[in-house]
Write a protein that holds these residues in place. Structure first.
Motif, PDB file in Angstrom:
ATOM      1  N   ILE A  26       0.831  -1.201   0.000  1.00  0.00           N
ATOM      2  CA  ILE A  26       0.000   0.000   0.000  1.00  0.00           C
ATOM      3  C   ILE A  26       0.866   1.252   0.000  1.00  0.00           C
ATOM      4  CG2 ILE A  26      -0.221   0.240   2.509  1.00  0.00           C
ATOM      5  CD1 ILE A  26      -3.094   0.708   0.010  1.00  0.00           C
ATOM      6  N   LEU A  27       2.073   1.159   0.566  1.00  0.00           N
ATOM      7  CA  LEU A  27       2.979   2.312   0.588  1.00  0.00           C
ATOM      8  C   LEU A  27       3.429   2.679  -0.823  1.00  0.00           C
ATOM      9  CD1 LEU A  27       5.151   1.357   3.708  1.00  0.00           C
ATOM     10  CD2 LEU A  27       3.184   2.902   3.615  1.00  0.00           C
ATOM     11  N   GLU A  28       3.634   1.662  -1.663  1.00  0.00           N
ATOM     12  CA  GLU A  28       3.993   1.920  -3.056  1.00  0.00           C
ATOM     13  C   GLU A  28       2.837   2.577  -3.802  1.00  0.00           C
ATOM     14  OE1 GLU A  28       5.574  -1.489  -5.093  1.00  0.00           O
ATOM     15  OE2 GLU A  28       6.572  -2.237  -3.280  1.00  0.00           O
ATOM     16  N   VAL A  29       1.607   2.134  -3.465  1.00  0.00           N
ATOM     17  CA  VAL A  29       0.432   2.718  -4.105  1.00  0.00           C
ATOM     18  C   VAL A  29       0.317   4.197  -3.727  1.00  0.00           C
ATOM     19  CG1 VAL A  29      -2.095   2.664  -4.217  1.00  0.00           C
ATOM     20  CG2 VAL A  29      -0.795   0.521  -4.195  1.00  0.00           C
ATOM     21  N   ILE A  30       0.517   4.496  -2.441  1.00  0.00           N
ATOM     22  CA  ILE A  30       0.397   5.872  -1.967  1.00  0.00           C
ATOM     23  C   ILE A  30       1.461   6.772  -2.583  1.00  0.00           C
ATOM     24  CG2 ILE A  30       0.450   7.339   0.080  1.00  0.00           C
ATOM     25  CD1 ILE A  30      -2.069   5.614  -0.274  1.00  0.00           C
ATOM     26  N   GLU A  31       2.613   6.199  -2.904  1.00  0.00           N
ATOM     27  CA  GLU A  31       3.661   6.985  -3.566  1.00  0.00           C
ATOM     28  C   GLU A  31       3.222   7.445  -4.951  1.00  0.00           C
ATOM     29  OE1 GLU A  31       7.262   4.812  -3.728  1.00  0.00           O
ATOM     30  OE2 GLU A  31       7.687   4.975  -1.582  1.00  0.00           O
ATOM     31  N   LYS A  32       2.389   6.641  -5.595  1.00  0.00           N
ATOM     32  CA  LYS A  32       1.995   6.924  -6.974  1.00  0.00           C
ATOM     33  C   LYS A  32       0.611   7.538  -7.091  1.00  0.00           C
ATOM     34  CE  LYS A  32       4.697   2.955  -8.647  1.00  0.00           C
ATOM     35  NZ  LYS A  32       4.629   1.632  -9.322  1.00  0.00           N
ATOM     36  N   ALA A  33      -0.177   7.478  -6.024  1.00  0.00           N
ATOM     37  CA  ALA A  33      -1.571   7.915  -6.125  1.00  0.00           C
ATOM     38  C   ALA A  33      -2.080   8.511  -4.820  1.00  0.00           C
ATOM     39  CB  ALA A  33      -2.453   6.743  -6.539  1.00  0.00           C
ATOM     40  N   ASP A  34      -3.020   9.428  -4.944  1.00  0.00           N
ATOM     41  CA  ASP A  34      -3.738   9.989  -3.805  1.00  0.00           C
ATOM     42  C   ASP A  34      -5.155   9.434  -3.810  1.00  0.00           C
ATOM     43  OD1 ASP A  34      -1.716  11.626  -2.766  1.00  0.00           O
ATOM     44  OD2 ASP A  34      -2.172  13.222  -4.190  1.00  0.00           O
ATOM     45  N   ILE A  35      -5.636   9.045  -2.642  1.00  0.00           N
ATOM     46  CA  ILE A  35      -7.009   8.579  -2.513  1.00  0.00           C
ATOM     47  C   ILE A  35      -7.887   9.782  -2.206  1.00  0.00           C
ATOM     48  CG2 ILE A  35      -8.590   7.077  -1.250  1.00  0.00           C
ATOM     49  CD1 ILE A  35      -6.180   5.258  -0.650  1.00  0.00           C
ATOM     50  N   VAL A  36      -8.805  10.096  -3.094  1.00  0.00           N
ATOM     51  CA  VAL A  36      -9.619  11.302  -2.950  1.00  0.00           C
ATOM     52  C   VAL A  36     -11.029  11.004  -2.439  1.00  0.00           C
ATOM     53  CG1 VAL A  36      -8.312  12.551  -4.698  1.00  0.00           C
ATOM     54  CG2 VAL A  36     -10.321  11.224  -5.396  1.00  0.00           C
ATOM     55  N   PHE A  37     -11.413   9.727  -2.465  1.00  0.00           N
ATOM     56  CA  PHE A  37     -12.754   9.364  -1.987  1.00  0.00           C
ATOM     57  C   PHE A  37     -12.721   7.920  -1.523  1.00  0.00           C
ATOM     58  CE2 PHE A  37     -17.203   7.878  -2.989  1.00  0.00           C
ATOM     59  CZ  PHE A  37     -17.849   8.623  -2.017  1.00  0.00           C
ATOM     60  N   TRP A  38     -13.024   7.712  -0.227  1.00  0.00           N
ATOM     61  CA  TRP A  38     -13.065   6.369   0.345  1.00  0.00           C
ATOM     62  C   TRP A  38     -13.898   6.441   1.625  1.00  0.00           C
ATOM     63  CZ3 TRP A  38      -8.173   2.958   1.748  1.00  0.00           C
ATOM     64  CH2 TRP A  38      -8.568   1.612   1.849  1.00  0.00           C
ATOM     65  N   PRO A  39     -15.219   6.434   1.520  1.00  0.00           N
ATOM     66  CA  PRO A  39     -16.086   6.689   2.674  1.00  0.00           C
ATOM     67  C   PRO A  39     -15.813   5.813   3.884  1.00  0.00           C
ATOM     68  CG  PRO A  39     -17.370   6.683   0.653  1.00  0.00           C
ATOM     69  CD  PRO A  39     -15.995   6.229   0.278  1.00  0.00           C
ATOM     70  N   VAL A  40     -15.380   4.579   3.671  1.00  0.00           N
ATOM     71  CA  VAL A  40     -15.171   3.688   4.804  1.00  0.00           C
ATOM     72  C   VAL A  40     -13.915   4.043   5.592  1.00  0.00           C
ATOM     73  CG1 VAL A  40     -13.754   1.913   3.661  1.00  0.00           C
ATOM     74  CG2 VAL A  40     -15.339   1.251   5.481  1.00  0.00           C
ATOM     75  N   ALA A  41     -13.010   4.808   4.988  1.00  0.00           N
ATOM     76  CA  ALA A  41     -11.730   5.084   5.639  1.00  0.00           C
ATOM     77  C   ALA A  41     -11.440   6.563   5.849  1.00  0.00           C
ATOM     78  CB  ALA A  41     -10.595   4.474   4.807  1.00  0.00           C
ATOM     79  N   MET A  42     -12.176   7.451   5.193  1.00  0.00           N
ATOM     80  CA  MET A  42     -11.910   8.878   5.320  1.00  0.00           C
ATOM     81  C   MET A  42     -13.215   9.668   5.242  1.00  0.00           C
ATOM     82  SD  MET A  42     -10.041   9.161   1.583  1.00  0.00           S
ATOM     83  CE  MET A  42      -9.843  10.924   1.520  1.00  0.00           C
ATOM     84  N   ASP A  43     -13.204  10.837   5.849  1.00  0.00           N
ATOM     85  CA  ASP A  43     -14.414  11.642   5.947  1.00  0.00           C
ATOM     86  C   ASP A  43     -14.594  12.470   4.678  1.00  0.00           C
ATOM     87  OD1 ASP A  43     -16.658  12.901   6.832  1.00  0.00           O
ATOM     88  OD2 ASP A  43     -15.614  14.290   8.171  1.00  0.00           O
ATOM     89  N   THR A  44     -15.141  11.810   3.657  1.00  0.00           N
ATOM     90  CA  THR A  44     -15.443  12.487   2.400  1.00  0.00           C
ATOM     91  C   THR A  44     -16.937  12.357   2.146  1.00  0.00           C
ATOM     92  OG1 THR A  44     -13.358  11.542   1.639  1.00  0.00           O
ATOM     93  CG2 THR A  44     -14.629  12.776   0.040  1.00  0.00           C
ATOM     94  N   LYS A  45     -17.579  13.450   1.778  1.00  0.00           N
ATOM     95  CA  LYS A  45     -19.018  13.451   1.571  1.00  0.00           C
ATOM     96  C   LYS A  45     -19.345  13.316   0.090  1.00  0.00           C
ATOM     97  CE  LYS A  45     -19.252  14.464   5.963  1.00  0.00           C
ATOM     98  NZ  LYS A  45     -19.493  13.389   6.955  1.00  0.00           N
TER      99      LYS A  45
END
Length: 335
Positions: free
Chosen positions: A37-56
């Motif tokens: 997952i660390l490699e994924v985060i290096e290449k991408a930002d997660i902008v929407f993931w309701p189960v893990a972050m407060d995004t409406k």
């Protein structure tokens, strides 16, 4: 194309994850890739993931169209909310990915297509002995209280696959998708190279039988049993022992994990390449090993064997009923 920011730094891709009608296992599976997952985060930002972050939802609505590079959508379409978000995320994403058996084929929630909405509500809220409900109340889409109107999403009469509602670019099957398949998918999508052809299933082209530790069965069988009816499960092909194993009709990619653990394949990786109907494919495979020697035996023997299968639809279409040629029970209604 890979957009470049200031200097030589690559601009990160934008990812979205959404959970529709499913158990939530696919959400956990994303984290099962561990340090990857660390490699994924290096290449991408997660902008929407309701189960893990407060995004409406309104945050997604404000995003520019096609601003999300890859949307990983898990779960079948069971409610109006599921469909609304599928259409919104399709609009905002360059690539829509059906992630997991429920999004790809309908999954276990799709077995509800054996019933209609009224039957389901009656079973859950009225007939269920563990649900006291003296007023025989069932969910309503809108209820007025003193504070105002309370609304619930519409509960659809049928369960649909993701591609029955919006256009899908890639499919990642499994219940949940195996870690190796997820890792390979991230590599293919985020490495900046040419993407797979549209419509690709990001999993091997072979069957579970090709990954199985046992040799393919060539022995004819005279009966069908469930695994708990066997005194001793032998280390050989389950079909040879008269136990239905969906391996011949199921796409590989799981490493035959269930079989290695002493359980037959139940089909969660979905249809084989060039297969239109998983259940029909398995019935065809099963018919080839039935021990029917004479033509006159055919009808009688076939009926006997069918009677030995306790749950026909649940056995052959456990994960793929909404994607099948006949994808729901025909319910006769009085005029």
């Amino acid at each position: 194309e890979i957009a470049r920011g200031e200097g030589d730094n690559l601009m990160k891709k934008k990812l979205a994850f959404y959970w529709a009608s499913s158990c939530g296992g696919c959400e956990v599976a994303v984290l099962d890739i561990n340090e990857k997952i660390l490699e994924v985060i290096e290449k991408a930002d997660i902008v929407f993931w309701p189960v893990a972050m407060d995004t409406k939802y309104k945050d997604v609505e404000r995003m520019e169209n096609r601003s999300i590079d890859f949307c990983f959508f898990n779960g079948a379409i069971r409610t109006s909310e599921n469909e609304e978000l599928a259409k919104l995320l399709r609009k905002k994403s360059k690539y829509m990915i059906a992630f997991g058996a429920c999004a790809c084929y309908g999954g276990i929630p799709g077995l509800a297509n054996l019933f209609d909405k009224d039957e389901i509500f009656k079973e859950i809220y009225i007939k269920n002995p563990s649900t006291p409900n003296p007023k025989r109340a069932v969910p309503k889409e809108k209820v007025r209280v003193k504070e105002g109107d309370l609304e619930l999403p519409k509960f659809y009469d049928v369960v649909k696959t993701l591609d029955q509602v919006v256009e899908v670019d890639y499919y990642i099957p499994g219940c949940p998708p195996p870690v190796k398949i997820i890792e390979e998918a991230f590599d293919k999508l985020l490495n900046g190279k040419e993407l797979p052809p549209k419509g690709s299933v990001l999993a091997p082209m072979k069957s579970v039988c090709d990954e199985c530790i046992f040799e393919k069965s060539k022995k004819k069988i005279s009966g069908i049993k469930r695994i708990h009816e066997i005194d001793r499960v032998e280390n050989k092909c389950f079909l040879e022992q008269g136990i239905i194993c969906m391996g011949p009709a199921t796409r590989a990619g799981c490493g035959a994990a269930c079989i290695k653990a002493g359980m037959p394949c139940t089909g969660c990786m979905g249809l084989l390449p060039n297969s239109r109907d998983q259940g029909a494919k398995m019935i065809s495979a099963l018919a080839s090993i039935l021990g029917i020697e004479e033509e006159e035996e055919d009808e009688r023997k076939s009926k006997e064997l069918i009677d030995q299968i306790v749950d026909l639809v649940g056995t052959f279409y456990k994960y793929s009923l909404p994607a099948a040629i006949i994808n729901r029970r025909v319910i006769k209604r009085r005029r």
